[in-house]
Design an enzyme around this catalytic site. Structure first.
Site, PDB file in Angstrom:
ATOM      1  CB  CYS A  48      -1.965   2.747  -5.634  1.00  0.00           C
ATOM      2  SG  CYS A  48      -2.959   1.267  -5.373  1.00  0.00           S
TER       3      CYS A  48
ATOM      4  CG  HIS B  82      -2.057  -0.930   1.135  1.00  0.00           C
ATOM      5  ND1 HIS B  82      -3.063  -0.798   0.205  1.00  0.00           N
ATOM      6  CD2 HIS B  82      -2.367  -2.045   1.865  1.00  0.00           C
ATOM      7  CE1 HIS B  82      -3.949  -1.770   0.371  1.00  0.00           C
ATOM      8  NE2 HIS B  82      -3.552  -2.542   1.363  1.00  0.00           N
TER       9      HIS B  82
END
Length: 291
Positions: free
Chosen positions: A256, A147
């Protein structure tokens, strides 16, 4: 005459009544306008509070929860490694910790237990290994996701990594020291510069492969779309899912991009520089501040 005065009085009363009605209608309109603005403002304020609470949950609360899960994974790893006969390094059950990752340029506190799998539950525990890719140190591609915002955000600063930066992976028996491939806007245009950059931290064979061999178009850091699974192949972008003779041991990190968005993916590629046996009380020079 009297009759005429009376008629004029009646007309005056009618006119006053009509004026009062018009005046009252205007007051109603004025009352409705601020009421509409007030309701709209309250709705916007409520929406803002909801958004703020979501951000707090996403960035702060999930960090706390992920921190607890990461501590559990790290504890599991320590107990596993304390065993006199640690089990062989294999693709364990989803969410099981099997390695630890350090990125020295992110500071001495960057230390994460790496778990098997890339499901939401696995990534809540820490960086997750794409189970269909290779294991640390093996020829091919050892690929790990993490993440970037919330849930511990282990890869929040991934975009800061540059050419030859170290990524250290620790297993029960071995330290693996990877170095980020040359980072440049157009990796395929200048093989000489790529070779010079790679030769600063890689062996001759790896430097040659990066500059003129099968890896000459592979940048140390780039952005792609979420469907680009070619970055996970043994030789990224080759189209082959099979490890072949001469494949370099790579490490690929994915997260991401940009921050607070799931629109794209940031990819970092590194190649194994060397490995060292894991000994009690001993760490690679990259983690002791000697490099």
């Amino acid at each position: 005459m009297l009759a005429c005065l009376v008629e004029q009085g009646d007309n005056a009363r009618v006119a006053k009544h009509s004026a009062d009605r018009k005046s009252g209608s205007g007051s109603d309109a004025q009352r409705r306008t601020p009421t509409f603005a007030l309701v709209t403002g309250e709705l916007l304020l409520t929406l803002g509070v909801i958004v703020a609470l979501f951000v707090v949950y996403q960035v702060w609360w999930t960090d706390i929860e992920a921190g607890k899960l990461q501590s559990q994974a790290s504890g599991d790893l320590e107990r596993q490694w304390a065993d006199e006969n640690p089990r062989p390094l294999t693709r364990d059950a989803e969410g099981a910790a099997f390695a630890r990752m350090f990125i020295p340029s992110f500071g001495p506190d960057f230390s994460y237990a790496v778990v098997q799998g890339t499901s939401d539950d696995a990534l809540d525990r820490g960086p997750g290994h794409y189970v269909d890719t290779q294991l640390p140190g093996q020829p091919g591609n050892f690929a790990v996701a993490g993440h970037r915002v919330g849930r511990g955000a282990p890869f929040n600063d991934l975009g800061r990594l540059g050419t030859c930066d170290a990524v250290v992976v620790e297993t029960a028996t071995t330290w693996y020291i990877y170095r980020v491939l040359p980072v440049e806007d157009d990796p395929g245009t200048d093989p000489v510069q790529r070779r010079e950059a790679a030769s600063e931290c890689l062996g001759e064979a790896a430097a040659t492969e990066v500059s003129t061999g099968r890896y000459r178009g592979l940048s140390g850091s780039h952005v792609t779309d979420p469907q680009d699974i070619g970055v996970l192949q043994p030789v990224p972008g080759s189209g082959s899912t099979e490890v072949a003779a001469g494949d370099l041991p790579l490490l690929t990190l994915t997260t991401c991009h940009p921050q607070f968005s799931n629109r794209e993916r940031l990819i970092v590629h590194a190649v194994l520089e060397r490995s060292e046996d894991r000994q009690p009380g001993s760490v690679p020079a990259e983690l002791s501040g000697e490099v």
